[in-house]
Design an enzyme around this catalytic site. Structure first.
Site, PDB file in Angstrom:
ATOM      1  N   ASP A 250     -12.639  16.508 -57.178  1.00  0.00           N
ATOM      2  CA  ASP A 250     -12.906  17.930 -57.416  1.00  0.00           C
ATOM      3  C   ASP A 250     -13.540  18.334 -56.119  1.00  0.00           C
ATOM      4  OD1 ASP A 250     -12.109  20.285 -59.087  1.00  0.00           O
ATOM      5  OD2 ASP A 250     -14.597  20.431 -58.554  1.00  0.00           O
ATOM      6  N   GLU A 274      -9.880  16.568 -53.032  1.00  0.00           N
ATOM      7  CA  GLU A 274      -9.666  17.725 -52.731  1.00  0.00           C
ATOM      8  C   GLU A 274     -10.081  18.286 -51.850  1.00  0.00           C
ATOM      9  OE1 GLU A 274      -9.620  22.119 -55.594  1.00  0.00           O
ATOM     10  OE2 GLU A 274     -11.157  20.644 -55.597  1.00  0.00           O
TER      11      GLU A 274
END
Length: 514
Positions: A250, A274
């Site tokens: 993330d 990400e």
């Protein structure tokens, strides 16, 4: 890893088939030596041991063969037979690891051989999504127990399904300065001093991007040697303890790249970082650290050409050229048409044909396909004032006969059968309303128009006389003529053509030599 079958004749021992994980090669060998029963037992024991440790062999080359089903653990299934509606999608709804375990065959039925699950640590408050960690080593009790998680991973592996876990190393949950609630990062010195991210300037200012906070989420200071060490110990522990095959990382741009290089080394498995930016020159920087990056550059183009804007299909060509210029390995990027941070495609564009075009590109284009749960049931949740509506509950909607479920299954099966990751993406035809390309033996035709029209594809690579049939409509077959291939695009639907009379034997020989 290889399986050997032996003939029981003196003097000749013939490994008839050597079968790797997903690749088929036919070989004939002979030897003067005689294998005794003990040698055969050793080979079999070694083979079964390799199966036990299969998760540790999931490098990026293996992941290129996979198709990923992204799910939110809290929204997939409760696991207790309760299919009642969730009264508030901004809070926990009750999905569990057991719910995933019980419906792995639903996922496998679409051809998926990898899943991406939510972060597993215990979170603060109603952080059902998993991005508000407070106790890093504790399994989120809302999702189940450690034993439930281990069982889920084991059952997935039995079905040949890799498990990718979402991980967060940028921040912890909102604790309003009460750091004693966070374990192990329970002191203020473990975090950067508070400063807010100014989103309009986030890509102009690297220092702000890597040091400032997402709203109330305390931003971990990876330059602190102890914090850095603890994060690396944790990722190594969870990967090895739970036998995860990959990690999705993330908020990658909000942490320095030099830390990520150490973090992924500690993980020791495949990673997707990400990076929410469509500019390839920016996004590609993070492939220095990660095997793969979320392919926002191609997502944003698919959204514009197949979505409401209906941009010209030449935009796909431009973006592909851009990706090839900046990314060292486009074939490993994570392709998607929907995810948990965006309004669903069908919320913005209510056309099933256009959604099918986007899905076809995701599945057959360069990269690893990632399909967001609920796409197969036509979910259309938006994101009007924050997350929630785009994170619907799937229970009560697992219809294996739905049109999109069968569509995805057909496309994924063709991707596997023709092993398209071994073949280059070759553009064959482009106009404002059509983009056609091949991957090996497969001809993919996408359109952004609901109108019916004909095109003749002269640059195609097939021998004259070849019969090609549409995988979504076996009665839709065309023959390669001297002038090319006449294709009728009708109703806005994509078409995927494969040789109409291909045999498995021919396919195997073809795949060996490409």
């Amino acid at each position: 890893f290889f399986i050997f079958f032996f003939q029981a004749e003196d003097g000749i021992r013939d490994p008839l088939w050597s079968r790797g994980l997903g690749d088929v090669y036919k070989r004939q060998v002979s030897t003067q030596s005689t294998w005794d029963i003990k040698a055969m037992k050793i080979c079999l024991i070694f083979f079964f041991l390799t199966l036990i440790e299969i998760s540790y062999c999931a490098n990026k080359e293996e992941w290129k063969k996979r198709t990923i089903y992204q799910l939110l653990t809290d929204r997939f299934d409760r696991g207790n037979g309760d299919d009642s509606l969730c009264p508030d999608l901004t809070r926990y709804c009750g999905g569990t690891f057991k719910g995933i375990t019980q419906h792995l065959d639903y996922i496998k039925g679409m051809g998926f051989d990898a899943i991406w699950i939510s972060p597993i640590p215990e979170n603060e408050g109603e952080s059902y999504h998993g991005y508000g960690m407070t106790k890093m080593y504790n399994v989120n009790p809302h999702f189940g127990t450690e034993a439930d998680l281990i069982e889920m991973v084991n059952e997935a592996h039995k079905r040949g399904i890799y498990v990718m876990v979402d991980v967060v190393a940028n921040h912890v949950g909102c604790v309003n300065g009460q750091y004693h609630k966070v374990h192990p990062f329970d002191r203020a010195e473990h975090y950067h001093p508070y400063c807010p991210i100014v989103w309009e300037k986030v890509w102009e200012n690297r220092w702000m991007r890597e040091n400032c906070w997402f709203a109330c989420l305390p931003d971990l200071d990876q330059s602190n040697p102890w914090v850095r060490s603890e994060l690396k110990k944790w990722i190594n522990y969870i990967v090895n303890h739970y036998k995860f095959d990959g990690i999705r990382v993330d908020t990658a741009p909000h942490v320095p790249i030099d830390f990520w290089k150490e973090f992924v080394d500690a993980a020791g498995v495949f990673q997707i970082g990400e990076v929410v930016n469509e500019v390839s020159a920016i996004t590609s920087e993070y492939q220095q650290a990660f095997d793969s990056i979320t392919n926002y550059p191609i997502f944003n183009v698919l959204e514009r050409v197949f979505g409401r804007n209906k941009n010209i299909m030449y935009d796909i060509r431009t973006r592909i050229n851009d990706i090839h210029k900046y990314f060292k390995d486009p074939e490993v990027l994570g392709n998607f048409a929907d995810n948990h941070d965006l309004s669903r495609f069908l919320h913005e564009e209510h056309s099933i044909p256009m959604f099918k075009n986007a899905l076809v590109y995701v599945i057959f284009g360069e990269g690893i396909p990632i399909i967001y749960y609920g796409s197969e049931q036509g979910f259309n949740g938006g994101k009007p004032n924050g997350d929630g509506p785009n994170r619907e509950t799937l229970w009560g909607h697992m219809d294996q006969n739905s049109d999109l479920y069968k569509f995805i299954r057909t496309a994924v099966e063709a991707r596997k059968r023709f092993q398209i990751w071994k073949s280059k993406h070759v553009e064959r035809y482009v106009l404002n309303n059509i983009y056609a390309f091949t991957r090996g033996l497969v001809l993919i035709c996408t359109t952004n128009s609901h109108d019916s029209f004909w095109v003749t594809i002269g640059y195609h690579g097939y021998p004259e006389g070849t019969k090609l049939c549409n995988i979504f409509n076996p009665g839709d077959c065309v023959f390669v003529q001297k002038k090319g291939i006449d294709i009728n695009m009708a109703g806005g639907y994509p078409k995927v053509y494969v040789p109409g009379q291909i045999t498995n034997q021919y396919l195997n020989l073809y795949l060996i030599h490409i």
